[in-house]
Scaffold this motif. Structure first.
Motif, PDB file in Angstrom:
ATOM      1  N   PHE A 148       0.889  -1.176   0.000  1.00 29.68           N
ATOM      2  CA  PHE A 148       0.000   0.000   0.000  1.00 29.68           C
ATOM      3  C   PHE A 148       0.920   1.218   0.000  1.00 29.68           C
ATOM      4  N   PHE A 149       1.318   1.631  -1.207  1.00 28.51           N
ATOM      5  CA  PHE A 149       2.364   2.632  -1.334  1.00 28.51           C
ATOM      6  C   PHE A 149       1.803   4.036  -1.568  1.00 28.51           C
ATOM      7  N   PHE A 150       2.028   4.933  -0.605  1.00 19.77           N
ATOM      8  CA  PHE A 150       1.773   6.369  -0.744  1.00 19.77           C
ATOM      9  C   PHE A 150       0.336   6.682  -1.162  1.00 19.77           C
ATOM     10  N   ALA A 151      -0.611   5.920  -0.636  1.00 23.17           N
ATOM     11  CA  ALA A 151      -1.998   6.117  -1.040  1.00 23.17           C
ATOM     12  C   ALA A 151      -2.993   6.003   0.110  1.00 23.17           C
ATOM     13  N   TYR A 152      -2.566   5.530   1.262  1.00 23.04           N
ATOM     14  CA  TYR A 152      -3.506   5.399   2.379  1.00 23.04           C
ATOM     15  C   TYR A 152      -4.124   6.751   2.717  1.00 23.04           C
ATOM     16  N   HIS A 153      -3.334   7.817   2.589  1.00 24.40           N
ATOM     17  CA  HIS A 153      -3.862   9.144   2.889  1.00 24.40           C
ATOM     18  C   HIS A 153      -5.032   9.499   1.976  1.00 24.40           C
ATOM     19  N   ASP A 154      -5.007   9.008   0.720  1.00 27.33           N
ATOM     20  CA  ASP A 154      -6.107   9.281  -0.208  1.00 27.33           C
ATOM     21  C   ASP A 154      -7.420   8.681   0.289  1.00 27.33           C
ATOM     22  N   ILE A 155      -7.318   7.510   0.908  1.00 29.45           N
ATOM     23  CA  ILE A 155      -8.511   6.807   1.375  1.00 29.45           C
ATOM     24  C   ILE A 155      -9.210   7.601   2.481  1.00 29.45           C
ATOM     25  N   PHE A 178       2.796 -10.464   5.009  1.00 31.14           N
ATOM     26  CA  PHE A 178       3.222  -9.104   5.331  1.00 31.14           C
ATOM     27  C   PHE A 178       2.365  -8.038   4.653  1.00 31.14           C
ATOM     28  N   LEU A 179       2.194  -6.938   5.342  1.00 29.78           N
ATOM     29  CA  LEU A 179       1.635  -5.709   4.792  1.00 29.78           C
ATOM     30  C   LEU A 179       2.745  -4.668   4.810  1.00 29.78           C
ATOM     31  N   ILE A 180       3.089  -4.155   3.636  1.00 31.88           N
ATOM     32  CA  ILE A 180       4.098  -3.095   3.523  1.00 31.88           C
ATOM     33  C   ILE A 180       3.353  -1.811   3.198  1.00 31.88           C
ATOM     34  N   ILE A 181       3.488  -0.832   4.056  1.00 30.61           N
ATOM     35  CA  ILE A 181       2.708   0.397   3.883  1.00 30.61           C
ATOM     36  C   ILE A 181       3.612   1.614   4.079  1.00 30.61           C
ATOM     37  N   SER A 182       3.500   2.554   3.160  1.00 34.36           N
ATOM     38  CA  SER A 182       4.313   3.764   3.226  1.00 34.36           C
ATOM     39  C   SER A 182       3.446   4.955   2.854  1.00 34.36           C
ATOM     40  N   ASP A 183       3.818   6.117   3.376  1.00 37.63           N
ATOM     41  CA  ASP A 183       3.042   7.311   3.041  1.00 37.63           C
ATOM     42  C   ASP A 183       3.830   8.573   3.380  1.00 37.63           C
ATOM     43  N   HIS A 184       3.265   9.710   2.975  1.00 36.48           N
ATOM     44  CA  HIS A 184       3.875  11.006   3.213  1.00 36.48           C
ATOM     45  C   HIS A 184       3.550  11.478   4.630  1.00 36.48           C
ATOM     46  N   SER A 185       4.559  11.909   5.353  1.00 33.88           N
ATOM     47  CA  SER A 185       4.404  12.245   6.770  1.00 33.88           C
ATOM     48  C   SER A 185       3.722  13.593   6.984  1.00 33.88           C
ATOM     49  N   ALA A 186       2.755  13.604   7.885  1.00 31.44           N
ATOM     50  CA  ALA A 186       2.156  14.844   8.378  1.00 31.44           C
ATOM     51  C   ALA A 186       2.743  15.153   9.753  1.00 31.44           C
ATOM     52  N   THR A 197      -5.759  18.027   1.610  1.00 25.84           N
ATOM     53  CA  THR A 197      -5.111  19.322   1.379  1.00 25.84           C
ATOM     54  C   THR A 197      -3.601  19.207   1.186  1.00 25.84           C
ATOM     55  N   LEU A 198      -2.957  18.400   2.008  1.00 22.97           N
ATOM     56  CA  LEU A 198      -1.499  18.257   1.938  1.00 22.97           C
ATOM     57  C   LEU A 198      -1.058  16.914   1.363  1.00 22.97           C
ATOM     58  N   HIS A 199      -1.984  15.991   1.191  1.00 23.94           N
ATOM     59  CA  HIS A 199      -1.686  14.618   0.754  1.00 23.94           C
ATOM     60  C   HIS A 199      -0.684  13.960   1.694  1.00 23.94           C
ATOM     61  N   ARG A 200      -0.995  14.071   2.973  1.00 19.10           N
ATOM     62  CA  ARG A 200      -0.157  13.498   4.020  1.00 19.10           C
ATOM     63  C   ARG A 200      -1.056  12.836   5.070  1.00 19.10           C
ATOM     64  N   ILE A 201      -0.438  12.050   5.942  1.00 22.86           N
ATOM     65  CA  ILE A 201      -1.129  11.455   7.073  1.00 22.86           C
ATOM     66  C   ILE A 201      -0.144  11.323   8.223  1.00 22.86           C
ATOM     67  N   GLU A 202      -0.636  11.504   9.430  1.00 26.03           N
ATOM     68  CA  GLU A 202       0.233  11.342  10.591  1.00 26.03           C
ATOM     69  C   GLU A 202       0.563   9.860  10.772  1.00 26.03           C
ATOM     70  N   GLU A 203       1.823   9.565  10.928  1.00 28.85           N
ATOM     71  CA  GLU A 203       2.262   8.177  11.045  1.00 28.85           C
ATOM     72  C   GLU A 203       1.586   7.461  12.216  1.00 28.85           C
TER      73      GLU A 203
END
Length: 253
Positions: A148-155, A178-186, A197-203
């Protein structure tokens, strides 16, 4: 049949079983693929090579532990950048399910995935068009891995039951998968409020949601960490490299 012939037959059968077992063990514990060579394949597009500079795919594949023969679900595959890399890594004996919703395909992806799907490297890919809170076809189970690469924030700003989505992913994995998940940090305290707005999510928020489904955190990658990112700028407008977290979860055995 005399005893010597029986002993010889038994010995031959035992040796054959031992050889099969040895091959099985090697298939599961053999050396990791040459991820750098996979990324450097000459038939990859120039556009993907540009994306490589930001995404560090060889390090991501190594961190995830993708191996030939695996069956993997790639959540929100979008135009298929990561899907293709996964497909190249699992090889012809593996399979990739590339998931996206019909709404996202119609609005954003268009024909980008279909165009990529024509490449020989994508022969072992199945495009799965399903909603995010019910992303796995009923006939698919016992997955080795979900990415789940760089998209959880979209959900977070879609009409998606994320708790149901996470439970479905958990159920689709084999024990030990395994679940491998990455995203942009808020920033701390932003939670899911800046997804659109920022396309980020708090880890910490993402961890809380994923772990509520039963996943256990087993590793964290720092190869996409950028301390210079203030984490309060929209991802697509940031003048510095984006700070991104990478997490490896496991379904307990």
């Amino acid at each position: 049949m005399n005893r010597s012939i029986l002993r010889a037959a038994a010995s031959t059968a035992f040796a054959a079983l031992a050889l099969l077992f040895a091959h099985g063990v090697r298939a599961q514990t053999g050396a990791a693929p040459d991820y750098a060579a996979i990324v450097a394949a000459p038939d990859r597009s120039d556009a993907d090579r540009q994306t490589d500079q930001r995404r560090q795919p060889a390090k991501m594949l190594a961190f995830a532990g993708v191996k030939p023969g695996m069956t993997i679900l790639d959540m929100e595959a979008s135009a298929g950048y990561s899907t293709e890399l996964l497909a190249r890594t699992v090889g012809p004996t593996g399979k990739i399910y590339a998931q996206d919703s019909a709404a996202v395909i119609e609005r954003f992806v268009k024909d980008k995935f279909d165009t990529r799907a024509e490449k020989p490297a994508m022969k072992n890919v199945v495009h799965v068009v399903r909603n995010y809170d019910d992303p796995i076809p009923p006939e698919v189970s016992n997955l080795d891995m979900i990415t789940f690469f760089f998209a959880y924030h979209d959900i977070t700003y879609m009409e998606v039951d994320r708790a149901a989505m996470n439970r479905k992913m958990f159920a689709a994995l084999k024990p030990g998968g395994f679940l491998i998940i990455s995203d942009h940090s808020a920033k701390a305290g932003d939670g899911t409020g800046v997804g659109k707005t920022l396309h980020r999510i708090e880890e910490a928020t993402l961890k809380q949601e994923v772990e509520a489904a039963g996943f256990k955190l087993v590793a964290e990658g720092d190869f996409l960490h950028h301390a210079e990112d203030p984490r309060d700028i929209p991802v697509f407008k940031a003048p510095v490299p984006i700070d991104e977290f990478v997490l490896k979860y496991q379904k307990p055995q």
